[in-house]
Design a protein around this motif. Sequence first.
Motif, mmCIF file in Angstrom:
data_model
loop_
_atom_site.group_PDB
_atom_site.id
_atom_site.type_symbol
_atom_site.label_atom_id
_atom_site.label_comp_id
_atom_site.label_asym_id
_atom_site.label_seq_id
_atom_site.Cartn_x
_atom_site.Cartn_y
_atom_site.Cartn_z
ATOM 1 N N LEU A 1 -24.668 -6.058 -7.670
ATOM 2 C CA LEU A 1 -23.601 -6.515 -6.808
ATOM 3 C C LEU A 1 -22.215 -6.313 -7.267
ATOM 4 C CD1 LEU A 1 -25.084 -9.658 -5.365
ATOM 5 C CD2 LEU A 1 -25.456 -7.263 -4.426
ATOM 6 N N VAL A 2 -21.268 -5.781 -6.554
ATOM 7 C CA VAL A 2 -19.693 -5.789 -6.954
ATOM 8 C C VAL A 2 -19.082 -6.587 -5.830
ATOM 9 C CG1 VAL A 2 -17.844 -4.253 -6.942
ATOM 10 C CG2 VAL A 2 -20.161 -3.168 -7.624
ATOM 11 N N LEU A 3 -18.091 -7.594 -6.663
ATOM 12 C CA LEU A 3 -17.261 -8.541 -5.840
ATOM 13 C C LEU A 3 -16.147 -7.855 -5.361
ATOM 14 C CD1 LEU A 3 -16.876 -11.284 -4.624
ATOM 15 C CD2 LEU A 3 -16.374 -11.866 -7.026
ATOM 16 N N ASN A 4 -15.596 -7.758 -4.020
ATOM 17 C CA ASN A 4 -14.631 -7.122 -3.656
ATOM 18 C C ASN A 4 -13.457 -8.505 -3.459
ATOM 19 O OD1 ASN A 4 -15.929 -4.969 -2.812
ATOM 20 N ND2 ASN A 4 -16.252 -5.691 -0.800
ATOM 21 N N LEU A 5 -12.543 -8.003 -4.027
ATOM 22 C CA LEU A 5 -11.313 -9.258 -4.031
ATOM 23 C C LEU A 5 -10.032 -8.631 -3.747
ATOM 24 C CD1 LEU A 5 -11.959 -10.624 -7.578
ATOM 25 C CD2 LEU A 5 -12.437 -11.751 -5.297
ATOM 26 N N ILE A 6 -9.281 -9.420 -2.785
ATOM 27 C CA ILE A 6 -8.077 -9.164 -2.159
ATOM 28 C C ILE A 6 -6.833 -9.713 -3.046
ATOM 29 C CG2 ILE A 6 -6.658 -8.861 -0.076
ATOM 30 C CD1 ILE A 6 -9.189 -7.616 0.089
ATOM 31 N N LEU A 7 -5.987 -9.111 -3.513
ATOM 32 C CA LEU A 7 -4.803 -9.614 -4.238
ATOM 33 C C LEU A 7 -3.721 -9.738 -3.315
ATOM 34 C CD1 LEU A 7 -4.886 -6.787 -6.922
ATOM 35 C CD2 LEU A 7 -5.858 -8.966 -7.218
ATOM 36 N N ARG A 8 -2.787 -10.740 -3.615
ATOM 37 C CA ARG A 8 -1.511 -11.122 -3.056
ATOM 38 C C ARG A 8 -0.400 -11.440 -4.171
ATOM 39 N NH1 ARG A 8 0.003 -16.573 -2.756
ATOM 40 N NH2 ARG A 8 -1.474 -17.900 -3.255
ATOM 41 N N ASP A 9 0.641 -11.187 -3.899
ATOM 42 C CA ASP A 9 1.899 -11.419 -4.704
ATOM 43 C C ASP A 9 2.059 -13.043 -4.283
ATOM 44 O OD1 ASP A 9 5.176 -12.086 -4.879
ATOM 45 O OD2 ASP A 9 4.456 -10.168 -5.700
ATOM 46 N N GLU A 10 2.606 -13.722 -5.350
ATOM 47 C CA GLU A 10 2.876 -15.162 -5.346
ATOM 48 C C GLU A 10 3.812 -15.481 -4.257
ATOM 49 O OE1 GLU A 10 3.084 -13.112 -7.981
ATOM 50 O OE2 GLU A 10 2.031 -13.839 -9.557
ATOM 51 N N THR A 11 4.458 -14.761 -3.668
ATOM 52 C CA THR A 11 5.474 -15.079 -2.853
ATOM 53 C C THR A 11 4.691 -15.212 -1.288
ATOM 54 O OG1 THR A 11 6.219 -13.053 -2.409
ATOM 55 C CG2 THR A 11 7.589 -14.447 -4.050
ATOM 56 N N HIS B 1 -5.843 -13.481 -3.312
ATOM 57 C CA HIS B 1 -5.568 -14.272 -4.713
ATOM 58 C C HIS B 1 -4.368 -13.802 -5.466
ATOM 59 C CE1 HIS B 1 -9.558 -15.879 -4.283
ATOM 60 N NE2 HIS B 1 -10.232 -14.659 -4.139
ATOM 61 N N THR B 2 -3.618 -14.661 -5.970
ATOM 62 C CA THR B 2 -2.430 -14.151 -7.033
ATOM 63 C C THR B 2 -3.178 -13.469 -8.198
ATOM 64 O OG1 THR B 2 -2.616 -16.216 -8.172
ATOM 65 C CG2 THR B 2 -0.946 -15.966 -6.122
ATOM 66 N N VAL B 3 -2.503 -13.190 -9.089
ATOM 67 C CA VAL B 3 -2.741 -12.528 -10.330
ATOM 68 C C VAL B 3 -3.642 -13.626 -11.265
ATOM 69 C CG1 VAL B 3 -2.272 -11.323 -12.702
ATOM 70 C CG2 VAL B 3 -1.625 -10.427 -10.479
ATOM 71 N N ASP B 4 -3.062 -14.925 -11.280
ATOM 72 C CA ASP B 4 -3.634 -15.779 -12.098
ATOM 73 C C ASP B 4 -5.178 -16.412 -11.280
ATOM 74 O OD1 ASP B 4 -1.575 -15.696 -14.041
ATOM 75 O OD2 ASP B 4 -0.575 -17.217 -13.058
ATOM 76 N N GLU B 5 -4.762 -16.346 -10.038
ATOM 77 C CA GLU B 5 -6.043 -16.860 -9.532
ATOM 78 C C GLU B 5 -7.477 -15.725 -9.262
ATOM 79 O OE1 GLU B 5 -3.985 -19.308 -5.916
ATOM 80 O OE2 GLU B 5 -4.541 -17.202 -5.470
ATOM 81 N N VAL B 6 -6.972 -14.414 -9.487
ATOM 82 C CA VAL B 6 -8.088 -13.479 -9.647
ATOM 83 C C VAL B 6 -8.635 -13.530 -10.966
ATOM 84 C CG1 VAL B 6 -6.869 -11.467 -10.041
ATOM 85 C CG2 VAL B 6 -8.559 -11.413 -8.553
ATOM 86 N N VAL B 7 -7.838 -13.844 -12.084
ATOM 87 C CA VAL B 7 -8.592 -13.924 -13.179
ATOM 88 C C VAL B 7 -9.274 -15.065 -13.238
ATOM 89 C CG1 VAL B 7 -8.172 -14.334 -15.673
ATOM 90 C CG2 VAL B 7 -6.248 -12.863 -14.493
ATOM 91 N N THR B 8 -8.998 -16.169 -12.931
ATOM 92 C CA THR B 8 -9.919 -17.220 -12.742
ATOM 93 C C THR B 8 -11.263 -17.040 -11.896
ATOM 94 O OG1 THR B 8 -8.399 -18.860 -12.767
ATOM 95 C CG2 THR B 8 -10.260 -19.523 -12.002
#
Length: 338
Positions: A38-48, A63-70
């Motif tokens: 399985l490959v997990l799809n993740l959607i990124l967003r800017d902090e603003t 997810h923000t960059v920090d959130e996507v790392v977690t």
Amino acid sequence: MPAYVFPGRFPSTRPRRLRSAPWIRDLVAETALRPQDLVLNLILRDETAAAGPIPAMPGIARHTVDEVVTRAEIAWEAGIKALALFPFTGPDSRSPGGEAALDADNLMCRAARGIKASLPSIGLIADVALDPYTDHGHDGLLADGEILNDETVAVLCDQAALLAQAGFDTLAPSDMMDGRVGAIRRRLDDDGYTDRLILSYAVKYASRFYGPYRDAIGSRGVLLGDKATYQMDPRNADEALKEAALDCAEGADILMVKPGLPYLDRIAAVKATFGLPVAAFQVSGEYAMLRCAADQGAFAFAPAALEALICLKRGGADMIFSYYADEAARWLSDGLPS
């Protein structure tokens, strides 16, 4: 597959014997789904950008960059070995030429650097296309109402090289421009990225099942017209094999079929025809239908969602892109929730 031989007659032959208990069903199961499939799809967003769930995809958030790392660390612990990243881009960051795609400090590049700093062994797959960045919502450059194929391919090569430099292991062109796989392969090789994989969206249909994803990346209400001149016609089957053959010849390492469940026949055909790994993309509309039906009490989400993944694997997919891959990995390891 060997020719089918009729095994006998009732009552000496009773197929239900092999279904009589969990232990024997597990022993004779023909399809095995594992977390590493399985490959997990993740959607990124800017902090603003606004936080919270995506309305068209209940339970899924940007997810923000920090959130996507977690989130990547949690997925890794669940047994997920690869992530596919997609950026949400607001209207202020979009332009006719999608120039933000070539910004070395854009969301995709920052997320790749952050994830790789924390989890250097996880696989990162980058969407290579311009639709998250253009103000007209198309995957390519637009002039006088026409999508420009060769001019778009030149930009995609720059985008792929930038994403490789940022740390992505796999470049996944999803644009459906003719000739882009070969051009990207040459560019990556010329830049010294001979080890980077190309996962080609070889068989990508012009599907209505992408609607929730367009909400997720900010393209709803932006798209001018439709994508029928470059994505495949859902009425066509043989064309899928032609598209896959071209991408094989151009240097693709993995072939994608998208969407997943509505196109199981094409997954099976591509798997049977070509000697490459096949990926299936369980798209946003597939996810939303499962989640919304479960929310309405039609069935429990987890067993139905797991069944959908098993069907994709049984159909011939070696790997499956999914928005709930990490949940499914835990179900496979720990059992379905009660």
